[in-house]
Design a protein around this motif. Structure first.
Motif, PDB file in Angstrom:
ATOM      1  N   LYS A 138       3.589  11.398  23.119  1.00  0.00           N
ATOM      2  CA  LYS A 138       2.227  11.073  23.438  1.00  0.00           C
ATOM      3  C   LYS A 138       2.362   9.284  23.374  1.00  0.00           C
ATOM      4  O   LYS A 138       1.735   8.903  24.220  1.00  0.00           O
ATOM      5  N   THR A 139       3.348   8.489  22.682  1.00  0.00           N
ATOM      6  CA  THR A 139       4.163   6.811  22.982  1.00  0.00           C
ATOM      7  C   THR A 139       3.302   6.908  24.441  1.00  0.00           C
ATOM      8  O   THR A 139       2.935   6.355  24.840  1.00  0.00           O
ATOM      9  N   THR A 140       4.423   7.718  25.216  1.00  0.00           N
ATOM     10  CA  THR A 140       4.405   7.190  26.271  1.00  0.00           C
ATOM     11  C   THR A 140       3.498   7.412  27.686  1.00  0.00           C
ATOM     12  O   THR A 140       2.968   6.677  27.984  1.00  0.00           O
ATOM     13  N   PHE A 184      -1.100  -0.923  17.482  1.00  0.00           N
ATOM     14  CA  PHE A 184       0.924  -0.650  17.168  1.00  0.00           C
ATOM     15  C   PHE A 184       0.576   0.202  16.187  1.00  0.00           C
ATOM     16  O   PHE A 184      -0.078  -0.258  15.215  1.00  0.00           O
ATOM     17  N   GLN A 185       1.642   1.114  16.103  1.00  0.00           N
ATOM     18  CA  GLN A 185       2.021   1.598  15.172  1.00  0.00           C
ATOM     19  C   GLN A 185       2.648   1.354  13.567  1.00  0.00           C
ATOM     20  O   GLN A 185       2.530   1.369  12.497  1.00  0.00           O
ATOM     21  N   HIS A 186       2.827   0.071  14.306  1.00  0.00           N
ATOM     22  CA  HIS A 186       3.757  -1.012  12.870  1.00  0.00           C
ATOM     23  C   HIS A 186       3.203  -2.282  13.190  1.00  0.00           C
ATOM     24  O   HIS A 186       3.206  -3.454  12.294  1.00  0.00           O
ATOM     25  N   LEU A 213      -4.913   3.756  19.805  1.00  0.00           N
ATOM     26  CA  LEU A 213      -3.815   3.734  18.972  1.00  0.00           C
ATOM     27  C   LEU A 213      -2.984   4.471  18.331  1.00  0.00           C
ATOM     28  O   LEU A 213      -2.847   5.242  18.852  1.00  0.00           O
ATOM     29  N   ASP A 214      -1.315   4.197  18.678  1.00  0.00           N
ATOM     30  CA  ASP A 214      -0.699   4.645  17.829  1.00  0.00           C
ATOM     31  C   ASP A 214      -0.082   5.715  17.008  1.00  0.00           C
ATOM     32  O   ASP A 214      -0.279   4.186  15.998  1.00  0.00           O
ATOM     33  N   GLU A 215      -0.119   6.470  15.988  1.00  0.00           N
ATOM     34  CA  GLU A 215      -0.388   6.910  14.955  1.00  0.00           C
ATOM     35  C   GLU A 215      -0.179   5.821  13.775  1.00  0.00           C
ATOM     36  O   GLU A 215      -0.293   4.975  13.127  1.00  0.00           O
ATOM     37  N   PRO A 216      -1.982   5.742  14.371  1.00  0.00           N
ATOM     38  CA  PRO A 216      -2.764   4.461  12.934  1.00  0.00           C
ATOM     39  C   PRO A 216      -2.086   4.387  12.009  1.00  0.00           C
ATOM     40  O   PRO A 216      -2.488   3.268  11.129  1.00  0.00           O
TER      41      PRO A 216
HETATM   42 MG    MG Z   1       5.704   7.721  18.986  1.00  0.00          MG
END
Ligand code: MG
Ligand code: ADP
Lengths: 297, 339
Positions: B41-43, B80-82, B158-161
């Motif tokens: 997913k992130t990729t 970003f996720q973080h 949005l990555d794992e928001p």
């Molecule tokens: Mg990921």
């Protein structure tokens, strides 16, 4: 005291005899190996009075040696700082072939004896060396002159800045830089507005370490400088000359300058460590953020 | 802005993380990329952003081939996720950063006006001068969103928001994100491994497994007609029983289910725990009750079939628990997939 009476099995190294003897051994070693010699420097330097101390320092050869050392540091430290930052930046923020190799190569000066570095420079730039004839015909003096001293010092201190930065920048990851570029910032802009502010204390710490080592370097410099009094010797080399001249007070006076520099470095180091340099520190928000309960509208 | 991925492939060293993914996101649509951890997913999201470049295939923004446009010129907003907030800048400076570095010059008053506007949009008025370390996780998430929106992105990624937030904040924030999306109408692609989040928030859900799209559709479509055993399992609790298929009929202990289009031989029968009725008398698969787990609104019953396969089902809180009780499991909405 009640605590001491509760019987619990001692952990390893907790037996009083063992503990006390360890402490005594360590303190004795510190006193003999570190404190006593430094105290002697200060004591001997001023043993014939402040006037004599000032006169020794004012000696033209000593002044020249101080100048050489300062000049060397002035050239070598900025170059190595730029080199170190560039290396750390490249290694931690980009993937490129040879990245691992570079990481190993920049460690070499740490593991090689400085005298080996000096001799290597002799072979490369000396008269009989690789570029010796070319350099001589072009009338460029590298060995037994400032350029050689600077080169040797740079070799020895090349890893200092990068070594401070790499662990920190590795821990910080690439997120911040990626965020900055995704917002439209250029590479330079990203470096100066985002990367640099987050590494500045570690960078300053690396620069200070690098500087104190450049000023104190003896082995590599003694091989390439020729050690000509009043011309090519730096402070550490000059101290040795003075000592061989049986000018103990002079040697100690000159040494006290180096020692004073070391103390300044130490104070700066402690001050910087308070600010979090030299420690791998990730600002708390960027890692796993603590889940906070709150009511969102 | 419409986004189209055309058989995009990404390989890391020797590991192929994304296998020929094709995907279309309509202008203004809110799409969720849903899949287990490591499914790519992130990729995919990073390739859409330009933070990673595909080894094969192409990515289009509208009609323009954006595959080789670098991230800073691609005009995406990435969360970003973080969060990746700049720790040395205040909330206001973080939000203003994109406007300050942008090629379109804005005056200081214009920038500060827009910062105020965005802070109001993400409901963080007054936090302008705090540093990221001085605000909560949910607030950081919203600052990250405001920062991404500040540059007027064509696409929001949005990555794992909500990954790092606790359950209550998550639920509030996702409703809120939906509201913001509807207000701004910006094409949005977000990544999550949480099926409830994807189903709650998205217009369309794209389900990934091992770097491949296994199903894509509205939340209703994927829930009502999971395309494979993987999707069935991934979207929620599911029971699985071994069955035998012959003539498009699946059979277990003499009970027969429709198995249209399934080849003869061993297959798997899936059903949700809520789709079970427990009967005392002869209709359904015979089973023995083993254990009961109590939940606030129901009881989860664990039963064993005669041949030792386990079944879980939900029963009313009044369901009397008697271990070793024999009875019959009557299944609604069964689904048969090839084994
Ligand atoms: Mg990921
Ligand atoms: N930079 C990278 N180098 C090597 N492998 C990677 C890299 N990024 C991701 N991967 C691998 O690709 C796969 C998919 O990763 P990712 O897209 O992060 O999955 P997800 O976001 O769905 O959890 C994982 O197996 C991961 O280990």
């Amino acid at each position: 005291m009640a605590k001491a009476k509760t019987r619990r099995p001692p952990r390893i190294g907790e037996a009083p005899v063992f503990r006390n003897s360890m402490i005594v051994i360590v303190l004795t070693l510190v006193a003999l190996v570190i404190v006593a010699p430094l105290a002697v420097i200060g004591f001997e330097a001023f043993s014939k009075g402040i006037a004599y101390f000032a006169k020794t320092i004012a000696n033209s050869d000593t002044r020249h040696a101080i100048l050489m050392t300062a000049l060397t540091a002035l050239i070598a430290v900025p170059i190595n700082t730029v080199f170190g930052v560039a290396t750390a930046w490249a290694i931690t923020k980009f993937d490129f072939p040879g990245r691992r190799l570079l990481l190993i190569i920049i460690e070499i000066p740490f593991s090689v004896s400085p005298i080996v570095a000096g001799v290597a420079y002799l072979f490369v730039y000396g008269l009989q060396g690789l570029f010796g004839e070319t350099l001589q015909s072009a009338d460029v003096r590298i060995l037994f002159a400032l350029p050689g001293i600077v080169l040797a010092s740079m070799f020895v201190t090349a890893p200092f800045v990068a070594r401070e930065l790499i662990p920190l920048m590795q821990a910080q990851g690439r997120d911040l830089e990626e965020a900055a570029t995704s917002l439209g910032a250029s590479g330079w802009r990203t470096f100066f507005s985002v990367t640099l502010p987050n590494i500045k204390w570690a960078l300053l710490y690396g620069v200070i370490l690098c500087n104190s080592r450049v000023m104190g370097e003896f082995g590599a410099v003694s091989v390439v400088s020729g050690n000509i009094r009043g011309q090519t010797n730096t402070l550490p080399l000059h101290i040795e000359l003075l000592y061989h001249d049986y000018n103990a007070v002079g040697a100690f006076a000159a040494a006290s300058i180096l020692a004073a520099l070391a103390v300044v470095t130490l104070i700066a180091k402690v001050a910087l460590e308070r600010r979090g340099a030299g420690r791998v520190r990730r600002p708390s928000l960027a890692g796993t953020a603590p889940a906070t309960s709150e009511t969102t509208p | 802005m419409k986004i189209r991925l055309d058989t995009v492939v990404k390989t890391f060293d020797t590991f192929r993380a994304v296998h020929g993914v094709s995907l279309e996101i309509e202008s203004g649509e809110l799409v969720a990329l849903l899949g287990p951890s490591g499914s790519g997913k992130t990729t995919i999201l990073r390739m859409v952003a330009g933070l990673e470049f595909p080894d094969g295939g192409a990515i289009y923004f509208g009609d323009e081939n954006a595959t080789d446009i670098e991230v800073r010129h691609r005009g995406v907003g990435f969360v970003f996720q973080h969060y990746a907030l700049f720790p040395h800048m205040t909330v206001g400076e973080n939000i203003a950063f994109g406007m300050k570095v942008s090629k379109t010059k804005r005056s200081a008053t214009e920038i500060s006006g827009r910062v105020t506007h965005l802070l109001r949009l993400v409901q963080l008025e007054g936090l302008q001068d705090r540093f990221p370390a001085q605000i909560s996780g949910g607030q950081r998430q919203r600052v990250a969103l405001a920062r991404a929106l500040a540059v007027d992105p064509k696409v929001l990624l949005l990555d794992e928001p909500f990954g790092a937030l606790d359950a209550n904040v998550r639920r509030d924030l996702r409703r809120w994100l939906r509201k913001i999306h509807d207000e701004l109408g910006i094409t949005t692609l977000f990544v999550t491994h949480d099926q409830a989040e994807a189903l709650d928030l998205a217009d369309r859900v794209v389900i990934l497994d091992k770097g491949k799209i296994v199903q894509s559709g509205t939340p209703e479509e994927v829930c009502r007609a999971p395309a494979s055993a993987f999707v069935m399992n991934f979207l929620g609790d599911a029971n699985r029983l071994k069955v035998t298929v012959s003539d498009e009929k699946a059979q277990i202990q003499g009970v027969v289910f429709d198995a249209d289009g399934i080849a003869d031989g061993p297959a798997e029968l899936f059903f949700r725990p809520v789709d079970v009725t427990w009967r005392e008398d002869g209709h359904g698969i015979q089973a023995t009750i083993a254990r009961v787990i109590d939940r606030p609104d129901s009881r989860r019953v664990l039963a064993l079939t005669v041949d030792g396969q386990s079944i879980e089902f939900d029963a009313a809180p009044e369901f009397p628990f008697r271990a070793e009780t024999r009875g019959f499991v009557d299944i609604r909405r069964p689904r048969v997939y090839p084994a």
